[in-house]
Design a protein around this motif. Structure first.
Motif, short mmCIF file in Angstrom:
data_model
loop_
_atom_site.label_atom_id
_atom_site.label_comp_id
_atom_site.label_asym_id
_atom_site.label_seq_id
_atom_site.Cartn_x
_atom_site.Cartn_y
_atom_site.Cartn_z
N PHE A 243 -2.81 5.38 -1.58
CA PHE A 243 -2.65 6.23 -2.36
C PHE A 243 -3.51 6.23 -3.77
O PHE A 243 -3.38 7.20 -4.42
CB PHE A 243 -1.23 6.36 -2.69
CG PHE A 243 -0.35 6.83 -1.45
CD1 PHE A 243 -0.60 7.93 -0.65
CD2 PHE A 243 0.65 5.82 -1.07
CE1 PHE A 243 0.16 8.11 0.41
CE2 PHE A 243 1.34 5.89 0.10
CZ PHE A 243 1.08 7.06 0.97
N ALA A 252 4.69 5.59 -0.46
CA ALA A 252 5.29 6.82 -1.04
C ALA A 252 6.82 6.55 -0.64
O ALA A 252 7.08 6.29 0.45
CB ALA A 252 4.59 7.92 -0.27
N THR A 269 5.31 6.86 -5.81
CA THR A 269 4.36 5.84 -5.32
C THR A 269 4.75 4.55 -5.77
O THR A 269 5.18 4.34 -6.89
CB THR A 269 2.94 6.09 -5.38
OG1 THR A 269 2.53 6.28 -6.90
CG2 THR A 269 2.53 7.34 -4.52
N ALA A 296 2.06 9.28 6.08
CA ALA A 296 0.72 9.54 5.47
C ALA A 296 -0.37 9.48 6.00
O ALA A 296 -0.43 9.19 7.32
CB ALA A 296 0.52 8.53 4.24
N LYS A 304 -8.68 10.45 0.54
CA LYS A 304 -7.56 10.29 -0.30
C LYS A 304 -6.49 10.48 0.56
O LYS A 304 -6.31 11.60 1.07
CB LYS A 304 -7.67 10.92 -1.59
CG LYS A 304 -8.99 10.80 -2.27
CD LYS A 304 -8.96 11.71 -3.54
CE LYS A 304 -10.14 11.59 -4.22
NZ LYS A 304 -10.13 12.47 -5.47
N ASP A 305 -5.35 9.65 0.80
CA ASP A 305 -4.43 9.72 1.80
C ASP A 305 -3.36 10.82 1.01
O ASP A 305 -3.11 10.84 -0.05
CB ASP A 305 -3.68 8.52 2.00
CG ASP A 305 -4.08 7.74 3.18
OD1 ASP A 305 -5.11 8.49 3.86
OD2 ASP A 305 -3.91 6.46 3.43
N ASP A 306 -2.95 11.82 1.82
CA ASP A 306 -1.97 12.73 1.53
C ASP A 306 -0.57 12.37 2.19
O ASP A 306 -0.48 11.34 2.88
CB ASP A 306 -2.57 13.96 2.22
CG ASP A 306 -3.81 14.44 1.80
OD1 ASP A 306 -4.13 14.27 0.77
OD2 ASP A 306 -4.67 14.52 2.77
N GLY A 326 -3.07 14.05 -1.74
CA GLY A 326 -3.30 13.18 -2.54
C GLY A 326 -4.43 13.27 -3.49
O GLY A 326 -5.44 13.83 -3.10
N PHE A 332 0.21 13.38 -6.52
CA PHE A 332 0.11 14.52 -5.38
C PHE A 332 -0.04 15.89 -6.10
O PHE A 332 0.52 16.17 -6.94
CB PHE A 332 1.15 14.18 -4.14
CG PHE A 332 1.42 13.02 -3.54
CD1 PHE A 332 0.33 12.60 -2.40
CD2 PHE A 332 2.14 12.10 -4.04
CE1 PHE A 332 0.54 11.13 -2.18
CE2 PHE A 332 2.22 10.58 -3.47
CZ PHE A 332 1.30 10.54 -2.52
#
Length: 481
Positions: A243, A252, A269, A296, A304-306, A326, A332
């Motif tokens: 993240f 998260a 986070t 995630a 970029k991790d969501d 993210g 976010f």
């Protein structure tokens, strides 16, 4: 059975000032599959028949459904087998080293002095045979798989409650389908996840319990250090991802709060930083929708991790699915909702289901205790940014997209690759040039730009699975400028 599909068009808008606006739309094609049972509690994915196509299994009220993958993200009508009641979360890996995926299933029964994690051994055709169950001191409501002692075998961490206390119990896989208790940790009872949160190469545990988020750093031998704690009242779910865009796993945290008669849902986070567990200020996710699980993954292809959130059922509402993109800094963008199915959706996963280099979403859906009241819900991502087409998921493999063998490149070049895994997932891809590690991405895609010296080089792409097994493939090329 397959009940149709619909395309949901989603405009992705930046949620914070200073964050660049994303102009492209992300579209999903949704398809629902019905188990034939009265409700569905969880879902797992994997190549259960080793044909190179991802399959699904769901745990229902009294059956286990196997949905054979047909390719292109489609699945056959389920084949069911009888299953014990009071079962919940299901996870998949090869427990007895016979090359077939097996299942471990948590319990949802009321707290008692002892309970079990159900072990089902795969027959390589979507059916399963009863294995040796794992006895725990309480009810294992939440479980996670990882390699906690460095032997590359799947181990189980179970978040457990009995009539007097809640703990996390760690069981080491013996490689023959059985598990042995290694340690009992003092916090637990709610969601539990595994990851390498201090980047030391050992798997760690994060667990919710007692209004605390507890982070246990692993020693690499099946034992753990004393917990790092952060107060997290009403936290209900955890997800692991990159993240902070630093190639280190972080957390998260989904929390629920009652505010003036309304339930609000927040996401924060958390990461291990300078010897402590640091949690960001919670960010509002919803004021009117009822979420209870998150996971995630990189949905829009920007590395970029969501996060994906699912829920429903509270006060008679319908199923809910949403995601939050993210920003790469621990925050976010605003939640974007999708159309759920049934009364609630449970335990989502993010993975490239149809091998088009885009990450998709899967979840279990349930409609309560009615006939045909549960099954699998699949959202195929149709137009996010792509990087490299992955190989099939029937082995730990890597596909190099750039450079090609013998290619001549410039001084600056972007290396692209993709990996896949049969036993678990491809959780990391590394790039090595001339024996030196240059970079990595924490998922099944790699995109690394490097500046090169003039002359011949060798690039090695290394893919690592859930249990730290790895495989590499190399390509020779020349830099000329």
């Amino acid at each position: 059975m397959f009940s149709g599909s619909r395309v949901v068009f989603l405009l992705l808008v930046a949620a914070f000032s200073g964050v660049p606006l994303i102009s492209a739309q992300v579209t999903f094609t949704q398809a629902t599959y019905t188990s034939g049972d009265t409700s569905t509690l969880s879902i797992a994915n994997g190549d259960f028949n080793k044909d190179g196509i991802l399959d699904l299994v769901t745990v229902n009220a009294s059956t286990l459904s196997f949905y054979k993958g047909l390719g292109s993200g489609k699945f056959a009508n389920p084949v069911n087998q009888t299953l014990s009641s009071n079962l919940g979360q299901v996870v998949a890996a090869d427990f007895n080293r016979n090359g077939t995926l097996d299942l471990a299933i948590a319990s949802t029964a009321s707290a008692s002095s002892s309970g079990v994690i159900t072990i089902l051994l795969g027959n390589n055709n979507g059916t399963f045979t009863q294995g040796t169950n794992v006895t725990v001191n309480g009810v294992p409501n939440h479980i996670v798989l990882a390699d906690f002692n460095g032997d590359h075998l799947p181990d189980i961490a179970a978040s457990v409650c009995n009539t007097s206390t809640c703990t996390t119990q760690v069981f080491l896989g013996q490689g023959n389908g059985t598990f042995k208790l290694s340690t009992t940790l003092s916090y637990g009872g709610e969601a539990v996840v595994a990851g390498d949160f201090n980047a030391d190469g050992h798997q760690d545990l994060a667990v919710l319990g007692g209004n605390q988020l507890a982070l246990y750093l692993g020693n690499g031998n099946g034992t753990f250090q004393s917990p790092h704690l952060a107060s997290q009242n009403a936290a209900i779910s955890l997800a692991v991802g990159d993240f902070y865009n630093n190639r280190i796993q972080s957390l998260a945290v989904l929390t629920e709060a009652l505010n003036n008669g309304n339930f609000n849902y927040y996401v924060a986070t958390a990461r291990y930083l300078n010897g402590a567990l640091v949690v960001t200020s919670p960010q509002l996710a919803s004021t009117s929708q009822f979420y209870h699980d998150l996971v995630a993954g990189d949905l829009n292809g920007d590395f970029k991790d969501d996060i994906v959130l699912v829920g429903g059922e509270k006060f008679g509402g319908g199923a809910l699915v949403a995601y939050m993109l993210g920003n790469g800094n621990g925050t976010f963008q605003n939640a974007v909702t999708l159309t759920g199915y049934g009364q609630a959706e449970e335990l989502p996963f993010v993975r490239d289901i149809d091998l088009d280099a885009r990450h998709d979403i899967g979840a279990a859906w349930t409609n309560g205790y009615v006939v045909n009241g549960g099954g699998a819900d699949v959202f195929l991502n149709t137009n996010s940014t792509t990087n490299c087409t992955p190989p099939k998921p029937n082995a730990l493999t890597v596909h190099i997209c750039a450079p090609s063998s013998g290619q001549t490149v410039g001084q600056t070049f972007t290396f692209k690759g993709a990996g896949n895994a049969w036993n678990g997932i491809a959780k990391r891809i590394e790039l090595w040039i001339d024996g030196k590690k240059i970079g990595q991405n924490l998922e099944d895609q790699l995109n690394v730009t490097a500046t090169l010296a003039r002359g011949p080089h060798t690039a090695a792409f290394v893919v690592v699975d859930s249990f730290d097994n790895h495989i590499s493939q190399s390509v020779s090329f020349t830099s000329s400028y």
